[in-house]
Scaffold this motif. Structure first.
Motif, mmCIF file in Angstrom:
data_model
loop_
_atom_site.group_PDB
_atom_site.id
_atom_site.type_symbol
_atom_site.label_atom_id
_atom_site.label_comp_id
_atom_site.label_asym_id
_atom_site.label_seq_id
_atom_site.Cartn_x
_atom_site.Cartn_y
_atom_site.Cartn_z
ATOM 1 N N PRO A 143 0.817 -1.210 0.000
ATOM 2 C CA PRO A 143 0.000 0.000 0.000
ATOM 3 C C PRO A 143 0.856 1.267 0.000
ATOM 4 O O PRO A 143 1.883 1.337 0.686
ATOM 5 N N LEU A 144 0.423 2.247 -0.807
ATOM 6 C CA LEU A 144 1.145 3.513 -0.905
ATOM 7 C C LEU A 144 0.169 4.675 -0.994
ATOM 8 O O LEU A 144 -0.939 4.528 -1.517
ATOM 9 N N TYR A 145 0.609 5.828 -0.500
ATOM 10 C CA TYR A 145 -0.121 7.070 -0.698
ATOM 11 C C TYR A 145 0.110 7.532 -2.138
ATOM 12 O O TYR A 145 1.135 7.219 -2.740
ATOM 13 N N VAL A 146 -0.815 8.297 -2.668
ATOM 14 C CA VAL A 146 -0.716 8.768 -4.050
ATOM 15 C C VAL A 146 0.614 9.479 -4.298
ATOM 16 O O VAL A 146 1.276 9.226 -5.308
ATOM 17 N N VAL A 147 1.035 10.352 -3.395
ATOM 18 C CA VAL A 147 2.288 11.088 -3.613
ATOM 19 C C VAL A 147 3.492 10.153 -3.632
ATOM 20 O O VAL A 147 4.418 10.346 -4.421
ATOM 21 N N ASP A 148 3.484 9.137 -2.786
ATOM 22 C CA ASP A 148 4.583 8.170 -2.780
ATOM 23 C C ASP A 148 4.541 7.288 -4.026
ATOM 24 O O ASP A 148 5.581 6.947 -4.594
ATOM 25 N N LEU A 149 3.349 6.924 -4.436
ATOM 26 C CA LEU A 149 3.167 6.136 -5.651
ATOM 27 C C LEU A 149 3.630 6.928 -6.863
ATOM 28 O O LEU A 149 4.310 6.391 -7.748
ATOM 29 N N ALA A 150 3.304 8.216 -6.907
ATOM 30 C CA ALA A 150 3.744 9.077 -8.006
ATOM 31 C C ALA A 150 5.267 9.134 -8.072
ATOM 32 O O ALA A 150 5.853 9.059 -9.162
ATOM 33 N N ALA A 151 5.908 9.252 -6.919
ATOM 34 C CA ALA A 151 7.374 9.266 -6.884
ATOM 35 C C ALA A 151 7.938 7.913 -7.324
ATOM 36 O O ALA A 151 8.941 7.855 -8.046
ATOM 37 N N GLU A 152 7.296 6.841 -6.925
ATOM 38 C CA GLU A 152 7.748 5.488 -7.260
ATOM 39 C C GLU A 152 7.740 5.246 -8.771
ATOM 40 O O GLU A 152 8.638 4.606 -9.306
ATOM 41 N N ILE A 153 6.710 5.766 -9.455
ATOM 42 C CA ILE A 153 6.596 5.510 -10.896
ATOM 43 C C ILE A 153 6.967 6.733 -11.735
ATOM 44 O O ILE A 153 6.838 6.703 -12.960
ATOM 45 N N ASP A 154 7.410 7.795 -11.096
ATOM 46 C CA ASP A 154 7.865 9.012 -11.762
ATOM 47 C C ASP A 154 6.776 9.638 -12.636
ATOM 48 O O ASP A 154 6.981 9.894 -13.825
ATOM 49 N N GLU A 155 5.618 9.843 -12.043
ATOM 50 C CA GLU A 155 4.491 10.521 -12.696
ATOM 51 C C GLU A 155 3.975 11.606 -11.768
ATOM 52 O O GLU A 155 4.233 11.588 -10.563
ATOM 53 N N HIS A 156 3.228 12.532 -12.324
ATOM 54 C CA HIS A 156 2.660 13.629 -11.531
ATOM 55 C C HIS A 156 1.577 13.074 -10.594
ATOM 56 O O HIS A 156 0.795 12.204 -10.997
ATOM 57 N N VAL A 184 -1.528 10.292 -11.257
ATOM 58 C CA VAL A 184 -1.632 9.043 -10.495
ATOM 59 C C VAL A 184 -2.964 8.985 -9.751
ATOM 60 O O VAL A 184 -3.615 7.936 -9.721
ATOM 61 N N ASP A 185 -3.396 10.097 -9.183
ATOM 62 C CA ASP A 185 -4.674 10.135 -8.478
ATOM 63 C C ASP A 185 -5.826 9.789 -9.425
ATOM 64 O O ASP A 185 -6.700 8.996 -9.078
ATOM 65 N N ASP A 186 -5.813 10.358 -10.635
ATOM 66 C CA ASP A 186 -6.842 10.044 -11.628
ATOM 67 C C ASP A 186 -6.810 8.571 -12.014
ATOM 68 O O ASP A 186 -7.848 7.915 -12.117
ATOM 69 N N ALA A 187 -5.603 8.032 -12.236
ATOM 70 C CA ALA A 187 -5.468 6.619 -12.607
ATOM 71 C C ALA A 187 -5.933 5.714 -11.471
ATOM 72 O O ALA A 187 -6.604 4.699 -11.712
ATOM 73 N N CYS A 188 -5.599 6.063 -10.238
ATOM 74 C CA CYS A 188 -6.041 5.266 -9.088
ATOM 75 C C CYS A 188 -7.558 5.288 -8.959
ATOM 76 O O CYS A 188 -8.168 4.270 -8.610
ATOM 77 N N ASP A 189 -8.158 6.429 -9.255
ATOM 78 C CA ASP A 189 -9.618 6.512 -9.206
ATOM 79 C C ASP A 189 -10.227 5.580 -10.252
ATOM 80 O O ASP A 189 -11.195 4.873 -9.959
ATOM 81 N N HIS A 190 -9.656 5.553 -11.436
ATOM 82 C CA HIS A 190 -10.135 4.641 -12.486
ATOM 83 C C HIS A 190 -9.937 3.190 -12.053
ATOM 84 O O HIS A 190 -10.831 2.352 -12.219
ATOM 85 N N LEU A 191 -8.774 2.868 -11.503
ATOM 86 C CA LEU A 191 -8.497 1.505 -11.032
ATOM 87 C C LEU A 191 -9.423 1.114 -9.882
ATOM 88 O O LEU A 191 -9.849 -0.041 -9.789
ATOM 89 N N ARG A 192 -9.763 2.071 -9.026
ATOM 90 C CA ARG A 192 -10.678 1.798 -7.913
ATOM 91 C C ARG A 192 -12.072 1.467 -8.429
ATOM 92 O O ARG A 192 -12.715 0.529 -7.968
ATOM 93 N N CYS A 239 -7.262 8.150 3.211
ATOM 94 C CA CYS A 239 -6.331 9.274 3.025
ATOM 95 C C CYS A 239 -5.505 9.170 1.744
ATOM 96 O O CYS A 239 -4.291 9.364 1.765
ATOM 97 N N ARG A 240 -6.180 8.814 0.634
ATOM 98 C CA ARG A 240 -5.523 8.691 -0.671
ATOM 99 C C ARG A 240 -4.392 7.667 -0.652
ATOM 100 O O ARG A 240 -3.360 7.827 -1.287
ATOM 101 N N ARG A 241 -4.601 6.599 0.084
ATOM 102 C CA ARG A 241 -3.660 5.475 0.138
ATOM 103 C C ARG A 241 -4.357 4.274 -0.493
ATOM 104 O O ARG A 241 -5.518 3.995 -0.200
#
Length: 88
Positions: A20-33, A37-45, A55-57
């Motif tokens: 599990p990761l927060y959106v900001v940490d996930l963005a850093a992990e995959i080098d995206e804004h 990442v938040d939009d993509a996570c919403d689609h995946l959810r 909390c956006r994790r």
């Protein structure tokens, strides 16, 4: 520009590898804004491939693991099970 599908795959891979990761940490992990990442996570959810744990994790679901395994098999890669055991 990276496609939405490619970003979603990177997100699923990162969550499968790291957990599990927060959106900001996930963005850093995959080098995206973070907004991308938040939009993509919403689609995946909405597709039940990740679940929000507050909390956006996010964490990957069994459906997300299945998509990742299917994508990897189509690409001729391993199914990723060696990365993380105990899929949920």
């Amino acid at each position: 520009m990276t496609s939405r599908i490619a970003i979603e795959r990177e997100i699923l891979e990162a969550l499968a590898d790291v957990g599990p990761l927060y959106v900001v940490d996930l963005a850093a992990e995959i080098d995206e804004h973070p907004l991308t990442v938040d939009d993509a996570c919403d689609h995946l959810r909405r597709a039940n491939e990740v679940r929000s744990i507050g909390c956006r994790r996010y964490e990957i679901t069994g459906t997300g693991h299945a998509r990742l395994a299917e994508t990897n098999q189509l690409a001729g890669e391993s199914d990723g099970r060696s990365r993380r055991e105990g899929w949920t």
